[in-house]
Design an enzyme around this catalytic site. Sequence first.
Site, mmCIF file in Angstrom:
data_model
loop_
_atom_site.group_PDB
_atom_site.id
_atom_site.type_symbol
_atom_site.label_atom_id
_atom_site.label_comp_id
_atom_site.label_asym_id
_atom_site.label_seq_id
_atom_site.Cartn_x
_atom_site.Cartn_y
_atom_site.Cartn_z
ATOM 1 N N PRO A 247 0.812 -1.221 0.000
ATOM 2 C CA PRO A 247 0.000 0.000 0.000
ATOM 3 C C PRO A 247 0.847 1.275 0.000
ATOM 4 C CG PRO A 247 -0.117 -1.114 2.134
ATOM 5 C CD PRO A 247 0.607 -2.033 1.201
ATOM 6 N N HIS A 248 0.455 2.220 -0.824
ATOM 7 C CA HIS A 248 1.131 3.515 -0.894
ATOM 8 C C HIS A 248 0.209 4.487 -1.601
ATOM 9 C CE1 HIS A 248 1.873 1.566 -4.762
ATOM 10 N NE2 HIS A 248 1.935 2.777 -5.279
#
Lengths: 153, 90
Positions: free
Chosen positions: A67-68
């Site tokens: 996740p980013h």
Amino acid sequence: MSNLSKWLNEEKIQYLENVSDWKEAIQVAGRPLLNEGAISQQYIDVIIQQKEDIGPYFVIAPRIAMPHARPEQGAQKLGLSIVKLGHAVKFDADENDPVDAIFMFSAPDSNSHIEMISQLAEVLSDDETMGRLFNAGSKEELSAILLADKAVN
Amino acid sequence: MKIMAVCGSGLGSSFMMEMNIKKVLKAIEITADVEHSDLGSVTPDVADVFVMGKDIAYSANLPEDKVIIINNIIDIKELELKIREYFNKA
């Protein structure tokens, strides 16, 4: 053997037996980055919102989420945090579900994370290391894998 | 020849793909420029080939014959297989 220890420490490596759902997994992964000021709460909220809007764009392989969000969405510093779950959770990611290894990163611009992402890619494509990581059942085991110096291997 | 690795944000997985594509090209001795970008910024004219994950391939507005779709973006073996297939065909 790749080395992520440059960007990790004991706080940024977490083992959790259970989380209620993928949202909690993201929140947990974001906490150490929030604590050290690498990201703002907005960064975590944006990731969750984008996943709701466009789907699990950050589930990159079976069992693995990265996740980013974008630098302008609350990333202040370069950051990396890893969460391994005892019980994997679904991210609505078809054949890549369920996910039990979460690598959250933050990058304040489009260039500063080049070396980190390159090392992360090495680790993620290393079957032997990933096998050990998937089998890890405690934070101690994770730290031994992720904080080990190159020389150890 | 220019190859563009594409993902939703242009930061994480496209970057990883760019690095893996470079490794594959070196291994199979093909010379090409490789860059990465986000889906929103790519148009058909910016590269000769686009490499992307299945999740975004269907929303990409790109000609089918210019797109290599991969299932597992960190699996270098799958990437090599598909790049080989593409270049043998082209």
